[in-house]
Design an enzyme around this catalytic site. Structure first.
Site, PDB file in Angstrom:
ATOM      1  N   PHE A 163       0.819  -1.220   0.000  1.00 12.45           N
ATOM      2  CA  PHE A 163       0.000   0.000   0.000  1.00 12.45           C
ATOM      3  C   PHE A 163       0.854   1.272   0.000  1.00 12.45           C
ATOM      4  CE2 PHE A 163      -2.481  -3.404   1.983  1.00 12.45           C
ATOM      5  CZ  PHE A 163      -3.647  -3.362   1.230  1.00 12.45           C
ATOM      6  N   PHE A 263      -7.119  12.567   1.165  1.00 16.51           N
ATOM      7  CA  PHE A 263      -7.635  12.255  -0.181  1.00 16.51           C
ATOM      8  C   PHE A 263      -8.950  12.963  -0.492  1.00 16.51           C
ATOM      9  CE2 PHE A 263      -4.684   9.324  -2.225  1.00 16.51           C
ATOM     10  CZ  PHE A 263      -3.754   9.256  -1.205  1.00 16.51           C
ATOM     11  N   LEU A 264      -9.107  14.143   0.092  1.00 20.37           N
ATOM     12  CA  LEU A 264     -10.247  15.003  -0.258  1.00 20.37           C
ATOM     13  C   LEU A 264      -9.734  16.252  -0.963  1.00 20.37           C
ATOM     14  CD1 LEU A 264     -12.557  14.763   2.906  1.00 20.37           C
ATOM     15  CD2 LEU A 264     -12.958  13.761   0.645  1.00 20.37           C
ATOM     16  N   ALA A 266      -9.282  18.578  -3.779  1.00 24.55           N
ATOM     17  CA  ALA A 266      -9.841  18.818  -5.122  1.00 24.55           C
ATOM     18  C   ALA A 266      -8.761  19.439  -5.999  1.00 24.55           C
ATOM     19  CB  ALA A 266     -11.039  19.747  -5.011  1.00 24.55           C
ATOM     20  N   CYS A 274      -1.033   3.805 -10.695  1.00 22.09           N
ATOM     21  CA  CYS A 274      -1.885   2.886  -9.936  1.00 22.09           C
ATOM     22  C   CYS A 274      -3.375   3.193 -10.082  1.00 22.09           C
ATOM     23  CB  CYS A 274      -1.469   2.902  -8.477  1.00 22.09           C
ATOM     24  SG  CYS A 274       0.251   2.410  -8.280  1.00 22.09           S
ATOM     25  N   LYS A 277      -5.216   2.838 -13.696  1.00 20.63           N
ATOM     26  CA  LYS A 277      -5.225   1.468 -14.242  1.00 20.63           C
ATOM     27  C   LYS A 277      -5.931   0.496 -13.300  1.00 20.63           C
ATOM     28  CE  LYS A 277      -0.893  -0.570 -12.855  1.00 20.63           C
ATOM     29  NZ  LYS A 277      -1.378  -1.523 -11.874  1.00 20.63           N
ATOM     30  N   LYS A 334       2.376  13.713  -9.228  1.00 22.04           N
ATOM     31  CA  LYS A 334       2.206  14.274  -7.890  1.00 22.04           C
ATOM     32  C   LYS A 334       3.591  14.709  -7.411  1.00 22.04           C
ATOM     33  CE  LYS A 334       2.746  10.190  -5.056  1.00 22.04           C
ATOM     34  NZ  LYS A 334       2.247   9.444  -3.950  1.00 22.04           N
ATOM     35  N   ARG A 341       3.726   9.080 -15.399  1.00 30.83           N
ATOM     36  CA  ARG A 341       2.715   8.197 -15.986  1.00 30.83           C
ATOM     37  C   ARG A 341       1.310   8.659 -15.580  1.00 30.83           C
ATOM     38  NH1 ARG A 341       5.198   2.544 -14.193  1.00 30.83           N
ATOM     39  NH2 ARG A 341       5.529   3.792 -12.311  1.00 30.83           N
TER      40      ARG A 341
HETATM   41  C1  UGA Z   1      -1.505   4.856  -4.585  1.00 23.20           C
HETATM   42  C2  UGA Z   1      -2.047   4.501  -3.195  1.00 23.20           C
HETATM   43  O1  UGA Z   1      -2.184   5.689  -2.416  1.00 23.20           O
HETATM   44  C3  UGA Z   1      -1.110   3.536  -2.475  1.00 23.20           C
HETATM   45  O2  UGA Z   1      -1.688   3.156  -1.242  1.00 23.20           O
HETATM   46  C4  UGA Z   1      -0.907   2.294  -3.349  1.00 23.20           C
HETATM   47  O3  UGA Z   1       0.018   1.401  -2.772  1.00 23.20           O
HETATM   48  C5  UGA Z   1      -0.361   2.726  -4.705  1.00 23.20           C
HETATM   49  O4  UGA Z   1      -1.293   3.652  -5.317  1.00 23.20           O
HETATM   50  C6  UGA Z   1      -0.223   1.495  -5.556  1.00 23.20           C
HETATM   51  O5  UGA Z   1      -1.221   0.873  -5.882  1.00 23.20           O
HETATM   52  O6  UGA Z   1       0.926   1.092  -5.827  1.00 23.20           O
HETATM   53  P1  UGA Z   1       0.344   6.546  -5.536  1.00 23.20           P
HETATM   54  O7  UGA Z   1      -0.214   6.220  -6.877  1.00 23.20           O
HETATM   55  O8  UGA Z   1       1.820   6.485  -5.343  1.00 23.20           O
HETATM   56  O9  UGA Z   1      -0.276   5.568  -4.406  1.00 23.20           O
HETATM   57  O10 UGA Z   1      -0.081   8.023  -5.182  1.00 23.20           O
HETATM   58  P2  UGA Z   1      -1.181   8.748  -4.264  1.00 23.20           P
HETATM   59  O11 UGA Z   1      -0.481   9.511  -3.230  1.00 23.20           O
HETATM   60  O12 UGA Z   1      -2.246   7.824  -3.838  1.00 23.20           O
HETATM   61  O13 UGA Z   1      -1.783   9.794  -5.302  1.00 23.20           O
HETATM   62  C7  UGA Z   1      -2.477   9.342  -6.485  1.00 23.20           C
HETATM   63  C8  UGA Z   1      -3.005  10.525  -7.256  1.00 23.20           C
HETATM   64  O14 UGA Z   1      -4.088  11.148  -6.540  1.00 23.20           O
HETATM   65  C9  UGA Z   1      -1.985  11.655  -7.504  1.00 23.20           C
HETATM   66  O15 UGA Z   1      -2.130  12.112  -8.824  1.00 23.20           O
HETATM   67  C10 UGA Z   1      -2.383  12.731  -6.518  1.00 23.20           C
HETATM   68  O16 UGA Z   1      -2.038  14.033  -6.928  1.00 23.20           O
HETATM   69  C11 UGA Z   1      -3.895  12.549  -6.509  1.00 23.20           C
HETATM   70  N1  UGA Z   1      -4.544  13.071  -5.283  1.00 23.20           N
HETATM   71  C12 UGA Z   1      -4.231  12.544  -4.066  1.00 23.20           C
HETATM   72  C13 UGA Z   1      -5.512  14.062  -5.389  1.00 23.20           C
HETATM   73  O17 UGA Z   1      -5.825  14.541  -6.514  1.00 23.20           O
HETATM   74  N2  UGA Z   1      -6.121  14.522  -4.258  1.00 23.20           N
HETATM   75  C14 UGA Z   1      -5.822  14.029  -3.030  1.00 23.20           C
HETATM   76  O18 UGA Z   1      -6.426  14.480  -2.041  1.00 23.20           O
HETATM   77  C15 UGA Z   1      -4.858  13.018  -2.926  1.00 23.20           C
END
Ligand code: UGA
Length: 455
Positions: A163, A263-264, A266, A274, A277, A334, A341
């Protein structure tokens, strides 16, 4: 929570695939004293690692790599047999890219299982860390049995979903919110308990379950996090229509401990290797199982819409995109990663270029990769260069360093003082004070001065 400390009884661990998940798995197990050997089919990546360099940007990774390799607890090989022979546990950490139908492509996972079986020298736990649809384990179990009928009952297949987040991977791997082990063999569970003991001692809880539930839980977690982001983005649309402020609304929502504040955020929505896909693969899987789960396609639709809303906001700020220079700050999907990607910022760049804008992009680490992906994108080495003569500056990725930008200087360099904050990241009052016509996603505009826009 304590830091996991060195284990008394070191175990031999093989890791197949040294991407974000695999390499961070190598680093975290080596850091607690296990002996880890990482293998990757990409020989150039293995060579980079052997030279002691991280193949991607991950905060804290380089220092950990140096310590682990110097201690002799971590090595990399281009011969899979070296990672498997004599190991107690081998992790499958290879990619599961999206196939044409939306289903996960499991060829690399299948191939890894086959080669692990061929190289096994005795009893071995094989743990899936790659994100795979439920049911994959039974297929892999058959593969192991076919390859090594002589080791029947000795190759234990488990699911151990990961995770960790890119950019915070080390911290996530060292202090997981929960460690999930799915399986059916008491011996397999016992091996995993020994392996993870330092992490359990440091306070991470262990959830042992059946293998299908563990596989499904990973999809369910990623989809739920994506759902939270899309919920915030859909709310942002309602805020735009009603005059409410999404930042206030989500602060209030997140203050409820049943909902939680994470994760709220906007903005331009989610990207990366991840969520997009895995959401598609989960939707495909559910449909195949007879439950279409339409909520998942709605989550993806709202996410696509977020970028379109930003394009409309930029178009509105500059009147017409044709021939305008747009400065795009942040290109990675991010902050704290050079991974581009499925980056929403790059989707935005493509849309702006398609409408005739010229886009000058800046990113602290992802510039070269972005340029390779979108050759029409001008990539510059400095945010102020990107802003020079621009009709609008856009925040595409919330890199912390953008908070330290000299906004007055940025504005002076620009043709028109428009700032669209695609991540609701900057302080709106400071931006206004610096003379910007500042717009953010789902937030009311404090001041709109048509004299200063790109009309
Ligand atoms: C995500 C999950 O958070 C991990 O728990 C999981 O292990 C991983 O995928 C995976 O499957 O390998 P990750 O893709 O590295 O991790 O990045 P996140 O921090 O989850 O962010 C994902 C996307 O959501 C980013 O583009 C980020 O900018 C966006 N985001 C995140 C938002 O637009 N708003 C938020 O409040 C949080």
């Amino acid at each position: 929570m304590n830091d996991p400390s060195m284990v008394a009884s070191a175990m031999a661990v093989g890791v197949i695939g040294t991407g974000h998940v695999g390499l961070i798995t190598c680093l975290s197990f080596a850091s607690v004293g296990h002996r880890v050997t990482g293998f990757d089919v990409d020989a150039s990546k293995t060579e980079t690692l052997r030279q002691g360099r991280m193949p991607f940007h991950e905060p804290g990774g380089q220092a950990m790599l140096e310590v682990a390799t110097a201690s002799g607890r971590l090595a990399f090989t281009d011969d899979i047999a070296e990672a498997v022979a004599g190991a107690d546990v081998v992790f499958i950490c290879v990619g599961t890219p999206i196939g044409a139908s939306g289903a996960a492509n499991l060829l690399a996972v299948e191939q890894a299982a086959r080669e692990i079986a061929r190289a096994a020298t005795g009893p071995l736990v094989v743990a899936e860390k790659s994100t795979v649809p439920p049911g994959t384990a039974s297929q892999l179990g058959r593969t192991l049995g076919e390859e090594r009928p002589d080791l029947v009952g000795q190759l234990d297949l488990l699911s151990n979903p990961e995770f960790l987040r890119e950019g915070r991977g080390i911290e996530d791997a060292l202090h997981p919110d929960r460690i999930v082990v799915g399986g059916s063999s008491p011996r397999g569970f016992a091996v995993m308990r020994r392996l993870y003991q330092p992490f359990l001692d440091a306070g991470s809880p262990l959830i042992e379950t059946d293998i299908t539930s563990a596989e499904l839980a990973k999809h369910a977690s990623n989809a739920f996090l994506a759902l939270k982001i899309s919920y915030a983005n859909a709310l942002a649309r309602v805020c735009e229509a009603s005059g409410a402020d999404i930042e206030a609304v989500t602060r209030i929502l997140g203050g409820d401990s049943r909902i939680g504040p994470d994760f709220l955020g906007a903005g331009l929505g989610f990207g990366g290797y991840c969520f997009p896909k895995d959401l598609a693969a989960f939707a495909h899987l559910s449909e195949r199982l007879g439950y279409p789960f339409p909520l998942l396609s709605e989550v993806a639709r709202i996410n696509d819409e977020a970028v379109q809303v930003a394009v409309a906001m930029i178009r509105d700020a500059v009147s017409n995109l044709e021939g305008k220079r747009i400065a795009l700050l942040g290109l990675s999907f991010k902050p704290d990663t050079d991974d581009i990607r499925f980056s929403p910022s790059l989707t935005l760049a493509r849309a702006l270029i398609a409408e005739g804008a010229s886009v000058a992009g800046y990113d602290p680490v992802a510039g070269a990769a972005a340029k390779e992906e979108i050759p029409e994108l001008q990539v510059v080495d400095d945010p102020y260069d990107a802003a020079t003569d621009a009709a609008c500056v856009v925040i595409g990725t919330a890199w912390p360093e953008f908070r330290a930008l000299d906004l007055a200087r940025l504005r002076e360099l620009m043709a028109f003082p428009n700032l669209v904050d695609g991540r609701n990241f900057l302080d709106s009052e400071s931006a206004e004070k610096a003379g910007f016509n500042y717009r953010a996603m789902g937030r009311p505009q404090l001041r709109s001065d048509p004299q200063t826009s790109g009309v």
